[in-house]
Design a protein around this motif. Structure first.
Motif, PDB file in Angstrom:
ATOM      1  N   LEU A   1     -47.604 -61.131 -55.256  1.00  0.00           N
ATOM      2  CA  LEU A   1     -46.380 -60.727 -54.590  1.00  0.00           C
ATOM      3  C   LEU A   1     -46.271 -59.212 -54.517  1.00  0.00           C
ATOM      4  O   LEU A   1     -46.926 -58.490 -55.287  1.00  0.00           O
ATOM      5  CB  LEU A   1     -45.174 -61.311 -55.326  1.00  0.00           C
TER       6      LEU A   1
ATOM      7  N   ASN B   1     -44.882 -55.647 -55.243  1.00  0.00           N
ATOM      8  CA  ASN B   1     -44.224 -55.070 -56.417  1.00  0.00           C
ATOM      9  C   ASN B   1     -42.769 -54.737 -56.094  1.00  0.00           C
ATOM     10  O   ASN B   1     -42.398 -54.578 -54.938  1.00  0.00           O
ATOM     11  CB  ASN B   1     -44.962 -53.813 -56.888  1.00  0.00           C
TER      12      ASN B   1
ATOM     13  N   ASP C   1     -45.504 -55.296 -65.960  1.00  0.00           N
ATOM     14  CA  ASP C   1     -44.779 -54.052 -65.727  1.00  0.00           C
ATOM     15  C   ASP C   1     -45.738 -52.871 -65.762  1.00  0.00           C
ATOM     16  O   ASP C   1     -46.624 -52.812 -66.615  1.00  0.00           O
ATOM     17  CB  ASP C   1     -43.683 -53.866 -66.777  1.00  0.00           C
TER      18      ASP C   1
ATOM     19  N   SER D   1     -42.623 -53.607 -61.228  1.00  0.00           N
ATOM     20  CA  SER D   1     -43.115 -54.895 -61.718  1.00  0.00           C
ATOM     21  C   SER D   1     -43.972 -55.553 -60.650  1.00  0.00           C
ATOM     22  O   SER D   1     -43.656 -55.488 -59.457  1.00  0.00           O
ATOM     23  CB  SER D   1     -41.945 -55.821 -62.065  1.00  0.00           C
ATOM     24  N   ILE D   2     -45.038 -56.205 -61.101  1.00  0.00           N
ATOM     25  CA  ILE D   2     -45.956 -56.917 -60.215  1.00  0.00           C
ATOM     26  C   ILE D   2     -45.964 -58.376 -60.660  1.00  0.00           C
ATOM     27  O   ILE D   2     -46.159 -58.664 -61.841  1.00  0.00           O
ATOM     28  CB  ILE D   2     -47.372 -56.322 -60.282  1.00  0.00           C
ATOM     29  N   LEU D   3     -45.737 -59.282 -59.721  1.00  0.00           N
ATOM     30  CA  LEU D   3     -45.726 -60.707 -60.019  1.00  0.00           C
ATOM     31  C   LEU D   3     -46.873 -61.403 -59.313  1.00  0.00           C
ATOM     32  O   LEU D   3     -47.228 -61.039 -58.189  1.00  0.00           O
ATOM     33  CB  LEU D   3     -44.405 -61.343 -59.573  1.00  0.00           C
ATOM     34  N   PHE D   4     -47.450 -62.407 -59.994  1.00  0.00           N
ATOM     35  CA  PHE D   4     -48.501 -63.202 -59.384  1.00  0.00           C
ATOM     36  C   PHE D   4     -48.488 -64.601 -59.958  1.00  0.00           C
ATOM     37  O   PHE D   4     -47.968 -64.827 -61.053  1.00  0.00           O
ATOM     38  CB  PHE D   4     -49.880 -62.537 -59.534  1.00  0.00           C
ATOM     39  N   ASP D   5     -49.049 -65.554 -59.193  1.00  0.00           N
ATOM     40  CA  ASP D   5     -49.099 -66.963 -59.578  1.00  0.00           C
ATOM     41  C   ASP D   5     -50.542 -67.402 -59.747  1.00  0.00           C
ATOM     42  O   ASP D   5     -51.409 -67.048 -58.940  1.00  0.00           O
ATOM     43  CB  ASP D   5     -48.457 -67.849 -58.506  1.00  0.00           C
TER      44      ASP D   5
ATOM     45  N   SER E   1     -46.668 -68.507 -63.632  1.00  0.00           N
ATOM     46  CA  SER E   1     -46.244 -67.302 -62.920  1.00  0.00           C
ATOM     47  C   SER E   1     -46.181 -66.159 -63.919  1.00  0.00           C
ATOM     48  O   SER E   1     -45.677 -66.334 -65.033  1.00  0.00           O
ATOM     49  CB  SER E   1     -44.869 -67.516 -62.285  1.00  0.00           C
ATOM     50  N   TYR E   2     -46.675 -65.004 -63.520  1.00  0.00           N
ATOM     51  CA  TYR E   2     -46.788 -63.867 -64.425  1.00  0.00           C
ATOM     52  C   TYR E   2     -46.108 -62.641 -63.840  1.00  0.00           C
ATOM     53  O   TYR E   2     -46.095 -62.449 -62.625  1.00  0.00           O
ATOM     54  CB  TYR E   2     -48.263 -63.546 -64.697  1.00  0.00           C
ATOM     55  N   LYS E   3     -45.570 -61.828 -64.740  1.00  0.00           N
ATOM     56  CA  LYS E   3     -44.947 -60.553 -64.366  1.00  0.00           C
ATOM     57  C   LYS E   3     -45.565 -59.478 -65.245  1.00  0.00           C
ATOM     58  O   LYS E   3     -45.591 -59.592 -66.471  1.00  0.00           O
ATOM     59  CB  LYS E   3     -43.445 -60.607 -64.595  1.00  0.00           C
TER      60      LYS E   3
END
Length: 99
Positions: free
Chosen positions: A11, A13, A62, A23-27, A58-60
């Protein structure tokens, strides 16, 4: 019960532009080895945020870019499914650090 993502996804940031935290989110839908790195505008690696085997979820992550200069950066997620030589996922996104 936790919901397991059904596809790999990186996703955008947030916030973007940022100063100095974002923050960076990914699945991750299946157990996989994930590498998340940040590169500067000319392609030099500036930081490795993740380099490990991850369970589905799902991960976040920073990022504190207080030691980086203002400018455009790219972050790239590379994933290889555990026990597989195929099934790689690679995606890159752009972010802007404004100081």
């Amino acid at each position: 019960n936790e919901l397991v993502p059904n596809e790999y996804k990186l996703l955008q940031n947030y916030p973007n532009p940022f100063n100095p935290n974002t923050s960076i989110l990914f699945d991750i839908p299946k157990q996989s080895h994930a590498v998340l790195k940040v590169y500067d505008a000319v392609g030099r690696e500036t930081v490795t945020l993740v380099n490990e085997s991850l369970m589905p979820g799902s991960y976040k992550v920073d990022l504190n870019a207080g030691n980086l200069s203002s400018g455009i950066y790219f972050y790239k997620l590379e994933v290889r499914q555990a026990g597989s030589m195929t099934g790689s996922f690679i995606q890159t996104r752009k972010m802007i650090l404004l100081k």
